[in-house]
Design a protein around this motif. Structure first.
Motif, PDB file in Angstrom:
ATOM      1  N   LEU A  82       0.818  -1.213   0.000  1.00 39.19           N
ATOM      2  CA  LEU A  82       0.000   0.000   0.000  1.00 39.19           C
ATOM      3  C   LEU A  82       0.854   1.267   0.000  1.00 39.19           C
ATOM      4  CD1 LEU A  82      -2.784  -0.973   2.575  1.00 39.19           C
ATOM      5  CD2 LEU A  82      -2.849  -1.151   0.084  1.00 39.19           C
ATOM      6  N   THR A  83       2.114   1.154   0.407  1.00 38.86           N
ATOM      7  CA  THR A  83       2.982   2.337   0.517  1.00 38.86           C
ATOM      8  C   THR A  83       4.353   2.086  -0.111  1.00 38.86           C
ATOM      9  OG1 THR A  83       3.652   1.578   2.728  1.00 38.86           O
ATOM     10  CG2 THR A  83       1.846   3.189   2.614  1.00 38.86           C
ATOM     11  N   PRO A  84       4.402   1.603  -1.342  1.00 40.81           N
ATOM     12  CA  PRO A  84       5.710   1.298  -1.940  1.00 40.81           C
ATOM     13  C   PRO A  84       6.531   2.536  -2.249  1.00 40.81           C
ATOM     14  CG  PRO A  84       3.985   1.095  -3.590  1.00 40.81           C
ATOM     15  CD  PRO A  84       3.289   1.299  -2.276  1.00 40.81           C
ATOM     16  N   GLY A  85       5.849   3.646  -2.560  1.00 42.54           N
ATOM     17  CA  GLY A  85       6.573   4.858  -2.931  1.00 42.54           C
ATOM     18  C   GLY A  85       7.457   5.384  -1.830  1.00 42.54           C
ATOM     19  N   VAL A  86       7.020   5.230  -0.579  1.00 46.10           N
ATOM     20  CA  VAL A  86       7.834   5.674   0.545  1.00 46.10           C
ATOM     21  C   VAL A  86       9.130   4.873   0.589  1.00 46.10           C
ATOM     22  CG1 VAL A  86       7.944   5.959   3.048  1.00 46.10           C
ATOM     23  CG2 VAL A  86       5.791   6.353   1.848  1.00 46.10           C
ATOM     24  N   GLY A  87       9.025   3.558   0.390  1.00 49.69           N
ATOM     25  CA  GLY A  87      10.205   2.703   0.422  1.00 49.69           C
ATOM     26  C   GLY A  87      11.175   2.996  -0.703  1.00 49.69           C
ATOM     27  N   VAL A  88      10.637   3.223  -1.895  1.00 48.31           N
ATOM     28  CA  VAL A  88      11.490   3.536  -3.044  1.00 48.31           C
ATOM     29  C   VAL A  88      12.212   4.858  -2.823  1.00 48.31           C
ATOM     30  CG1 VAL A  88      11.490   4.103  -5.506  1.00 48.31           C
ATOM     31  CG2 VAL A  88      10.118   2.183  -4.673  1.00 48.31           C
TER      32      VAL A  88
END
Length: 479
Positions: A152-158
């Motif tokens: 749900l929050t991949p952009g934060v990790g990238v």
């Protein structure tokens, strides 16, 4: 800010490749020494601080939380990264320990070495702050990290991995983000075969944690699990009810109640119960709808929240604010329940929504007993006019962290360890224990001189050994 949708679903082969690269990068990172790692991590921290708004916008876009909450999440991340970077050398550096009378001829030393590559599986409710409690501390301890954020929050990790590569040139493979559904996290944990990581740090539900633990068990990979909570607040008759109500509303409703250590249960002494309920309702009613907190990030969580509220009413509880009708909008209205039986799901299961149960108790002994009866054991709080009484009650609670006259007071103090027991998981992040969670202790002895009686040599006459053993036995029998 547009939610990122172009992240790939990484496979086991992708993960193994990332681990291999991380292991090589980790060797060079560990060889730098604690002082150099501190400098590099502080560079990263300053870069993150300068990009607070960028991170906050991505967090808000992916989770739905207000951007002001997302900014606070970034600040908490900075506080913890700063502490880990500045304290790793002191906590993990070689130190001398007592040798004892039997081994007085030996110098005894304890040192810590990095584990290698840490796999971090992060949650969606605090997609930066929570995983960085493992990532930042693991890096400070000299490890490499492969990070799997929530789908749900991949952009934060990238963005996190990109920011590290830019801030600390030459160490891009030290922090790698892999993305995908739950199966990607399972592969990182070893469900599809060994991934190569040396430890997994997981945050999520107890059910998923059990699956991760089973996968780790196949290769005896250590696991640190943080699995949520059902945190209780105990309110004594002498408590400042305004302060308690204010803290309860924030602890229960902030981030739409989607906080592992959020307030879900309140036990108030009967003489102040109704007054406390009125003050909680007054503050909860005053929250600006759609501004104080956002919607549920995981839409299916609504089913859990609705089931808990409806069953609480069926079981004999009463809604002093809101109820099933409060759950109709995209942003749920606050719900305050009272008199809910202790075996109702709203009391026994994690709700993870803007719902709080406020039950009366005859005394604080009962409050402690009911707080400790939960399968969860993460955080708790006590409100009383007496600090001594508050500390005494805190000692009796089984929770891994307790705040006196506040809620979640421990979250912003990086020197304090965080974690629980039971369905709240095991292991600790943050603080000295958090740093040591990502390092292996190594014992070293240095022989200083020849002992009068060498118990580790066949050349020592058996009679001398016997006399020395008997002398030691007599000393221990007397003292």
């Amino acid at each position: 800010m547009t939610i990122r949708t172009d992240t790939p679903a990484h496979s086991l082969d992708d993960i193994r490749a990332a681990v291999t690269r991380g292991r090589e990068a980790g060797r060079a990172w560990a060889a730098l020494g604690a002082r150099e790692r501190r400098g590099a991590l502080l560079l990263w921290k300053r870069a993150l601080a300068r990009r607070t708004e960028e991170f906050a916008e991505v967090i808000a876009a992916e989770t739905g939380k207000p951007v002001h909450d997302a900014r606070a999440e970034v600040l908490l991340t900075l506080v913890h990264l700063d502490w880990a970077a500045r304290n790793a050398r002191r906590v993990l550096g070689r130190r001398r320990v007592p040798s004892g009378l039997l081994s007085v001829h030996q110098r005894a030393l304890v040192a810590y070495r990095p584990l290698g590559v840490i796999g971090v599986i992060g949650p969606w409710n605090y997609p930066l702050y929570t995983p960085m409690g493992s990532i930042g501390y693991a890096l400070a301890a000299g490890n490499a990290v492969v990070f799997k954020p929530s789908e749900l929050t991949p952009g934060v990790g990238v963005l996190l991995a990109e920011s590290f590569a830019e801030a600390v040139p030459g160490h891009a493979d030290l922090l790698t983000t892999v993305t995908g559904p739950g199966s990607t996290g399972a592969a990182l944990a070893g469900a599809e075969g060994p991934s190569g990581v040396d430890k997994i740090a997981f945050t999520g539900s107890p059910g998923t944690a059990r699956k991760v633990a089973a996968a780790c068990a196949a290769t005896l990979t250590p696991l640190l699990a943080e699995c949520g909570g059902k945190d209780a607040v105990l309110v004594a008759a002498d408590a400042d009810l305004d302060a308690a109500a204010d803290a309860i509303v924030w602890g229960a409703m902030s981030n739409a109640g989607q906080t592992c250590a959020g307030v879900e249960r309140v036990y108030a002494v009967a003489s102040v119960h109704e007054d406390l309920c009125a003050r909680i309702v007054s503050r909860a009613q005053a929250l600006p709808h759609g501004e104080a907190y956002g919607p549920l990030t995981l839409p299916s969580q609504l089913d859990v929240v609705e089931r808990h509220v409806k069953q609480a009413l069926v079981d004999g509880g009463r809604a002093v604010l809101g109820g099933p009708d409060s759950l109709r909008d995209r942003v749920l209205g606050p719900v305050v329940l009272a008199g809910v039986p202790e075996d109702s799901p709203a009391v026994t299961e994690e709700t993870f929504g803007p719902v709080v149960v406020v039950n009366p108790v005859p005394d604080m002994d009962t409050a402690v007993e009911r707080a400790n009866a939960s399968a969860y054991s993460l955080g708790a709080a006590v409100f009383t006019a007496s600090r001594a009484k508050g500390l005494a009650l805190a000692e009796r609670l089984h929770s891994g962290a307790v705040s006196v006259n506040s809620v979640l007071g421990f979250a912003a103090i990086p020197s304090l360890p965080f974690g629980g027991a039971g369905d709240s998981g095991y292991g600790r992040i943050h603080g000295e224990e958090g740093l040591r969670s990502f390092a292996a202790p190594r014992s070293v002895t240095v022989r200083r001189f020849a002992p009068a009686v060498d118990l580790t040599s066949f050349a020592t006459p058996r009679e001398k050994v016997a006399r020395a053993v008997e002398l030691g036995r007599r000393l221990h029998a007397r003292f």
